[in-house]
Design a protein around this motif. Structure first.
Motif, PDB file in Angstrom:
ATOM      1  N   ARG A  91      23.435 107.567  39.235  1.00 21.49           N
ATOM      2  CA  ARG A  91      24.661 108.312  39.532  1.00 21.49           C
ATOM      3  C   ARG A  91      24.365 109.787  39.807  1.00 21.49           C
ATOM      4  O   ARG A  91      24.970 110.409  40.686  1.00 21.49           O
ATOM      5  CB  ARG A  91      25.645 108.182  38.365  1.00 21.49           C
ATOM      6  N   TYR A  92      23.424 110.341  39.045  1.00 19.67           N
ATOM      7  CA  TYR A  92      23.050 111.742  39.236  1.00 19.67           C
ATOM      8  C   TYR A  92      22.455 111.956  40.627  1.00 19.67           C
ATOM      9  O   TYR A  92      22.808 112.903  41.330  1.00 19.67           O
ATOM     10  CB  TYR A  92      22.048 112.158  38.166  1.00 19.67           C
ATOM     11  N   ALA A  93      21.545 111.075  41.021  1.00 18.74           N
ATOM     12  CA  ALA A  93      20.918 111.208  42.342  1.00 18.74           C
ATOM     13  C   ALA A  93      21.963 111.102  43.449  1.00 18.74           C
ATOM     14  O   ALA A  93      21.896 111.832  44.448  1.00 18.74           O
ATOM     15  CB  ALA A  93      19.849 110.132  42.510  1.00 18.74           C
ATOM     16  N   TYR A  94      22.918 110.211  43.266  1.00 18.18           N
ATOM     17  CA  TYR A  94      23.977 110.044  44.263  1.00 18.18           C
ATOM     18  C   TYR A  94      24.844 111.301  44.341  1.00 18.18           C
ATOM     19  O   TYR A  94      25.152 111.797  45.429  1.00 18.18           O
ATOM     20  CB  TYR A  94      24.824 108.830  43.901  1.00 18.18           C
ATOM     21  N   ALA A  95      25.205 111.844  43.184  1.00 22.71           N
ATOM     22  CA  ALA A  95      26.008 113.069  43.154  1.00 22.71           C
ATOM     23  C   ALA A  95      25.271 114.232  43.809  1.00 22.71           C
ATOM     24  O   ALA A  95      25.846 115.000  44.581  1.00 22.71           O
ATOM     25  CB  ALA A  95      26.359 113.418  41.704  1.00 22.71           C
ATOM     26  N   ASP A  96      23.990 114.339  43.514  1.00 24.29           N
ATOM     27  CA  ASP A  96      23.191 115.426  44.067  1.00 24.29           C
ATOM     28  C   ASP A  96      23.080 115.307  45.587  1.00 24.29           C
ATOM     29  O   ASP A  96      23.134 116.312  46.312  1.00 24.29           O
ATOM     30  CB  ASP A  96      21.802 115.419  43.433  1.00 24.29           C
ATOM     31  N   ALA A  97      22.936 114.087  46.086  1.00 25.94           N
ATOM     32  CA  ALA A  97      22.870 113.875  47.531  1.00 25.94           C
ATOM     33  C   ALA A  97      24.213 114.206  48.183  1.00 25.94           C
ATOM     34  O   ALA A  97      24.260 114.816  49.268  1.00 25.94           O
ATOM     35  CB  ALA A  97      22.470 112.437  47.835  1.00 25.94           C
ATOM     36  N   LEU A  98      25.312 113.809  47.547  1.00 25.78           N
ATOM     37  CA  LEU A  98      26.637 114.144  48.071  1.00 25.78           C
ATOM     38  C   LEU A  98      26.830 115.651  48.148  1.00 25.78           C
ATOM     39  O   LEU A  98      27.367 116.175  49.136  1.00 25.78           O
ATOM     40  CB  LEU A  98      27.722 113.524  47.184  1.00 25.78           C
ATOM     41  N   LEU A  99      26.373 116.346  47.124  1.00 29.00           N
ATOM     42  CA  LEU A  99      26.511 117.800  47.114  1.00 29.00           C
ATOM     43  C   LEU A  99      25.682 118.421  48.235  1.00 29.00           C
ATOM     44  O   LEU A  99      26.125 119.357  48.907  1.00 29.00           O
ATOM     45  CB  LEU A  99      26.075 118.355  45.761  1.00 29.00           C
ATOM     46  N   ALA A 100      24.487 117.890  48.448  1.00 29.61           N
ATOM     47  CA  ALA A 100      23.635 118.404  49.525  1.00 29.61           C
ATOM     48  C   ALA A 100      24.265 118.179  50.888  1.00 29.61           C
ATOM     49  O   ALA A 100      24.013 118.938  51.834  1.00 29.61           O
ATOM     50  CB  ALA A 100      22.269 117.731  49.467  1.00 29.61           C
ATOM     51  N   ALA A 101      25.108 117.143  50.984  1.00 28.30           N
ATOM     52  CA  ALA A 101      25.799 116.845  52.241  1.00 28.30           C
ATOM     53  C   ALA A 101      27.100 117.619  52.374  1.00 28.30           C
ATOM     54  O   ALA A 101      27.827 117.449  53.362  1.00 28.30           O
ATOM     55  CB  ALA A 101      26.071 115.344  52.339  1.00 28.30           C
ATOM     56  N   GLY A 102      27.416 118.464  51.396  1.00 29.84           N
ATOM     57  CA  GLY A 102      28.641 119.264  51.450  1.00 29.84           C
ATOM     58  C   GLY A 102      29.879 118.538  50.986  1.00 29.84           C
ATOM     59  O   GLY A 102      30.995 119.040  51.171  1.00 29.84           O
TER      60      GLY A 102
END
Length: 232
Positions: free
Chosen positions: A160-171
């Motif tokens: 879940r953390y990795a997914y959240a971090d990727a979403l944040l990187a995508a704006g």
């Protein structure tokens, strides 16, 4: 591991075991110390697969990816197991070869991994995508039944953390906040800094309760001066 060490003379087996125990105890808090003990064990019993594996993890913890990969490959040849496949792929990322990590993510060995290993491989593949500035592809890579599941498994918080971090990187900040919150719910042992990331997105600022000299409590600010700021 104990069974593997039985192939050694008892005194030697005891010495190797002590060094492996210290490697395991130190690897999360003192990676250099763990590496030193692992190297001693390796010098004493280089033909034992468990020793090779321990040496690989110690090198990995010290970001010695070439060395770690060599040890993992040797351990795999000695045992025939595929359990080390994800960490071997991550070593390729550490070597600056994300394309090789992605190639390994699509290899037949992945289908032989247990569920935890497959999730780990998915995390490595997503990391490789991000190494290549393919953030949207990383997001898609992490989307899986394991991510959507409401049950909490050992890998849930990290996924879940990795997914959240990727979403944040995508704006995609709102979605990222939602998934950081879900990571916090699953992170029972504090293995991630999801709570800090969530607080950051919520605009929560943590300040030192001591004054600059560290001699006492800080003076309270004027009303409204620190509106919206929490203190621990």
């Amino acid at each position: 591991m104990r069974q593997e060490l039985q192939s050694l003379p008892k005194t030697l087996a005891d010495d190797v075991a002590r060094n492996l125990v210290m490697t395991g105890r130190l690897i999360d808090e003192d990676a250099e110390g763990a590496y030193a003990y692992a190297k001693i064990a390796l010098r004493l019993a280089s033909r034992v697969a468990a020793v090779r594996e321990a040496a690989g993890f110690a090198a990995y913890a010290n970001q010695k990816y070439e060395e770690a990969l060599a040890e993992f490959r040797t351990a795999r040849r000695m045992t025939g197991n595929v359990e080390l496949w994800p960490v071997m792929a991550d070593c390729e990322r550490g070597r600056g070869r994300p394309e090789k990590a992605l190639e390994m993510a699509g290899a037949p060995e992945v289908h032989k991994l247990d569920k935890a290993g497959q999730v780990e491989m998915r995390l490595v593949a997503a990391g490789a995508r991000r190494d290549m500035d393919q953030v949207d592809a990383a997001i898609v890579t992490l989307q899986s039944p394991e991510l959507a599941s409401h049950s909490v498994q050992p890998w849930t918080a990290r996924l879940r953390y990795a997914y959240a971090d990727a979403l944040l990187a995508a704006g995609r900040q709102d979605e990222a906040r939602e998934w950081f919150a879900k990571a916090v719910e699953a992170d029972r042992d504090g293995s991630t800094d999801a709570s800090d990331r969530l607080a950051e997105l919520d605009g929560v600022e943590f300040v030192d309760a001591l004054d600059e000299d560290g001699n006492g409590a800080a003076e309270p600010s004027e009303a409204g001066e620190d509106a919206g700021t929490d203190r621990d």
